[in-house]
Design a protein around this motif. Structure first.
Motif, mmCIF file in Angstrom:
data_model
loop_
_atom_site.group_PDB
_atom_site.id
_atom_site.type_symbol
_atom_site.label_atom_id
_atom_site.label_comp_id
_atom_site.label_asym_id
_atom_site.label_seq_id
_atom_site.Cartn_x
_atom_site.Cartn_y
_atom_site.Cartn_z
ATOM 1 N N LEU A 293 44.338 69.327 33.667
ATOM 2 C CA LEU A 293 44.362 68.297 34.697
ATOM 3 C C LEU A 293 45.803 67.878 34.983
ATOM 4 O O LEU A 293 46.593 67.644 34.064
ATOM 5 C CB LEU A 293 43.556 67.083 34.211
ATOM 6 C CG LEU A 293 42.873 66.197 35.245
ATOM 7 C CD1 LEU A 293 41.925 66.998 36.115
ATOM 8 C CD2 LEU A 293 42.127 65.061 34.551
ATOM 9 N N ARG A 294 46.122 67.773 36.278
ATOM 10 C CA ARG A 294 47.471 67.398 36.706
ATOM 11 C C ARG A 294 47.500 65.898 36.999
ATOM 12 O O ARG A 294 47.058 65.456 38.052
ATOM 13 C CB ARG A 294 47.871 68.185 37.956
ATOM 14 C CG ARG A 294 47.837 69.687 37.784
ATOM 15 C CD ARG A 294 48.007 70.416 39.113
ATOM 16 N NE ARG A 294 49.330 70.181 39.692
ATOM 17 C CZ ARG A 294 50.409 70.884 39.382
ATOM 18 N NH1 ARG A 294 50.321 71.874 38.485
ATOM 19 N NH2 ARG A 294 51.559 70.630 39.944
ATOM 20 N N MET A 295 48.004 65.119 36.043
ATOM 21 C CA MET A 295 48.071 63.678 36.210
ATOM 22 C C MET A 295 49.470 63.255 36.657
ATOM 23 O O MET A 295 50.476 63.841 36.240
ATOM 24 C CB MET A 295 47.738 62.971 34.895
ATOM 25 C CG MET A 295 46.323 63.189 34.404
ATOM 26 S SD MET A 295 45.032 62.546 35.507
ATOM 27 C CE MET A 295 45.453 60.792 35.537
ATOM 28 N N LEU A 296 49.532 62.239 37.484
ATOM 29 C CA LEU A 296 50.799 61.639 37.868
ATOM 30 C C LEU A 296 51.051 60.436 36.956
ATOM 31 O O LEU A 296 50.171 59.585 36.771
ATOM 32 C CB LEU A 296 50.760 61.201 39.330
ATOM 33 C CG LEU A 296 50.773 62.360 40.336
ATOM 34 C CD1 LEU A 296 50.337 61.872 41.715
ATOM 35 C CD2 LEU A 296 52.156 63.001 40.406
ATOM 36 N N VAL A 297 52.243 60.381 36.370
ATOM 37 C CA VAL A 297 52.597 59.338 35.406
ATOM 38 C C VAL A 297 53.945 58.751 35.783
ATOM 39 O O VAL A 297 54.699 59.353 36.554
ATOM 40 C CB VAL A 297 52.611 59.891 33.963
ATOM 41 C CG1 VAL A 297 51.237 60.428 33.570
ATOM 42 C CG2 VAL A 297 53.671 60.971 33.814
ATOM 43 N N PRO A 298 54.296 57.594 35.228
ATOM 44 C CA PRO A 298 55.596 57.009 35.546
ATOM 45 C C PRO A 298 56.745 57.919 35.114
ATOM 46 O O PRO A 298 56.633 58.700 34.167
ATOM 47 C CB PRO A 298 55.610 55.708 34.724
ATOM 48 C CG PRO A 298 54.160 55.372 34.533
ATOM 49 C CD PRO A 298 53.459 56.702 34.398
ATOM 50 N N LEU A 299 57.849 57.837 35.834
ATOM 51 C CA LEU A 299 59.043 58.599 35.486
ATOM 52 C C LEU A 299 59.540 58.187 34.117
ATOM 53 O O LEU A 299 59.450 57.023 33.716
ATOM 54 C CB LEU A 299 60.149 58.357 36.516
ATOM 55 C CG LEU A 299 59.880 58.846 37.951
ATOM 56 C CD1 LEU A 299 60.983 58.375 38.877
ATOM 57 C CD2 LEU A 299 59.751 60.359 37.984
ATOM 58 N N SER A 300 60.063 59.171 33.371
ATOM 59 C CA SER A 300 60.659 58.871 32.076
ATOM 60 C C SER A 300 61.965 58.110 32.292
ATOM 61 O O SER A 300 62.576 58.180 33.373
ATOM 62 C CB SER A 300 60.935 60.160 31.302
ATOM 63 O OG SER A 300 59.743 60.883 31.105
ATOM 64 N N GLU A 301 62.410 57.428 31.271
ATOM 65 C CA GLU A 301 63.668 56.687 31.375
ATOM 66 C C GLU A 301 64.802 57.631 31.719
ATOM 67 O O GLU A 301 64.972 58.688 31.106
ATOM 68 C CB GLU A 301 63.973 55.983 30.052
ATOM 69 C CG GLU A 301 65.160 55.052 30.113
ATOM 70 C CD GLU A 301 65.348 54.278 28.825
ATOM 71 O OE1 GLU A 301 66.397 53.620 28.680
ATOM 72 O OE2 GLU A 301 64.444 54.315 27.967
ATOM 73 N N GLY A 302 65.552 57.299 32.743
ATOM 74 C CA GLY A 302 66.669 58.129 33.166
ATOM 75 C C GLY A 302 66.325 59.094 34.272
ATOM 76 O O GLY A 302 67.222 59.656 34.928
ATOM 77 N N GLU A 303 65.010 59.335 34.511
ATOM 78 C CA GLU A 303 64.586 60.202 35.607
ATOM 79 C C GLU A 303 64.750 59.484 36.936
ATOM 80 O O GLU A 303 64.647 58.253 37.023
ATOM 81 C CB GLU A 303 63.130 60.643 35.446
ATOM 82 C CG GLU A 303 62.915 61.773 34.492
ATOM 83 C CD GLU A 303 61.478 62.267 34.545
ATOM 84 O OE1 GLU A 303 61.258 63.384 35.028
ATOM 85 O OE2 GLU A 303 60.579 61.529 34.118
ATOM 86 N N SER A 304 64.951 60.260 37.987
ATOM 87 C CA SER A 304 65.092 59.699 39.330
ATOM 88 C C SER A 304 64.006 60.254 40.221
ATOM 89 O O SER A 304 63.582 61.403 40.066
ATOM 90 C CB SER A 304 66.464 60.040 39.911
ATOM 91 O OG SER A 304 66.540 59.711 41.289
ATOM 92 N N ASP A 305 63.532 59.444 41.180
ATOM 93 C CA ASP A 305 62.538 59.925 42.134
ATOM 94 C C ASP A 305 63.198 60.451 43.392
ATOM 95 O O ASP A 305 62.532 60.769 44.370
ATOM 96 C CB ASP A 305 61.532 58.825 42.493
ATOM 97 C CG ASP A 305 62.169 57.639 43.164
ATOM 98 O OD1 ASP A 305 63.407 57.523 43.099
ATOM 99 O OD2 ASP A 305 61.455 56.802 43.746
ATOM 100 N N ALA A 306 64.504 60.536 43.374
ATOM 101 C CA ALA A 306 65.221 61.024 44.554
ATOM 102 C C ALA A 306 65.084 62.521 44.707
ATOM 103 O O ALA A 306 64.943 63.229 43.719
ATOM 104 C CB ALA A 306 66.683 60.636 44.448
#
Length: 306
Positions: A293-306
């Protein structure tokens, strides 16, 4: 990261005693405020929710948001896994143990749905209970023994309402406590007699809204955590509960913990619950589908959504 534009929302308004409706309204408003194109599918029953989920994935959205509890999501796992659509879960059930395992915000639909546009994909495993001629997928823990009997008793009681009904069921089953004559087979090994109070098979650590019966279990390790509590007296079971609530029970001599790809269990009077629902009786085989299953989760610390 390319922003998600087309988002399908599959909601169960009945989940969490009405919390599902409020959470869905908040999530939809937040998505539209983020500029997403939102299509809403609201089911009034498990069968309708499944049909709407099939309709939603057929439209090939960039992400699919499920608003509901663990049971809502587990009821449409096979539909979502086959479509390989990324899933954002807005927890609105009574337990929300998958959300706890994935680090998803609970009690804040706006924060939870933000992963649909600013999250990262995490592949997680799916457990499967094979019993009574059917296969039922689950996401958190399959319960066999004392805890399953408490759940079963709770569902059958018509009085009182709310948490008191669970506590009454717990008291009744504690009075009736008897060791179960489990027979267990792990990873194709020999079937052995393994009498006990309960067996829990976990894809995640907790059930029942945060009780870490399978402490340390991870939903993406390709394995199941099997926790077997040997026969206990009422007093010893009561003494074990505080340790269980803290996740400190696995080192106790009355608790056997192992990891496996599959486990088969049978016993007279056996009842099997998974994700809070009765899924079998008598005997079962429990397996794991890694990275299903492909779940969407919060970005890890230091990750960017850019």
């Amino acid at each position: 990261m390319i922003p998600v534009r087309r988002v399908a929302v599959v909601a169960n308004p009945q989940s969490g005693k009405g919390r599902g409706r409020r959470a869905a309204d908040e999530a939809i408003a937040a998505l539209r405020a983020d500029g997403a194109q939102v299509q809403v599918y609201s089911g009034g029953s498990p069968a309708e929710t499944r049909r709407l989920a099939e309709q939603a994935v057929a439209e090939k959205p960039d992400a699919l948001v499920v608003v509901g509890g663990d049971g809502t999501l587990s009821g449409i796992i096979d539909v979502l896994a086959a479509a390989e659509v990324p899933i954002a879960l807005v927890p609105a059930g009574t337990g929300n143990d998958l959300a706890r395992a994935l680090g998803l915000p609970r009690g804040d639909a706006t924060a939870a749905v933000s992963v649909a546009v600013r999250g990262r994909t995490r592949l997680i495993d799916v457990g499967e209970v094979h019993s009574e001629g059917r296969t039922t997928p689950f996401l958190s823990v399959a319960a066999l023994g004392f805890d399953a009997k408490v759940s079963d008793r709770t569902n059958r009681l018509r009085w009182p309402r709310g948490a008191l009904r669970y506590y009454l069921a717990l008291l009744i089953e504690l009075i009736r406590l008897q060791p179960m004559d489990f027979r267990v087979e792990v990873d194709g090994g020999p079937q052995t007699a393994a009498p006990g109070t309960l067996i829990a098979v976990g894809n995640t650590a907790s059930y029942g809204g945060g009780m870490p019966v399978c402490a340390g279990a991870a939903p993406d390790d390709g394995a199941l955590d099997v926790v077997h509590v040997v026969p206990l007296t009422r007093l010893r079971l009561l003494r074990l509960f505080p340790l269980l609530l803290q996740g400190r029970h696995l080192t106790r001599p009355e608790v056997i913990h192992r990891r496996a790809q599959q486990v088969s269990v049978s016993a007279p009077g056996l009842v099997i619950y998974a994700d809070g629902e009765r899924v079998g009786a008598g005997e079962c085989r429990i397996t794991v589908r890694p990275a299903a299953l492909r779940m969407l989760v919060p970005l890890s610390e230091g990750e960017s959504d850019a």
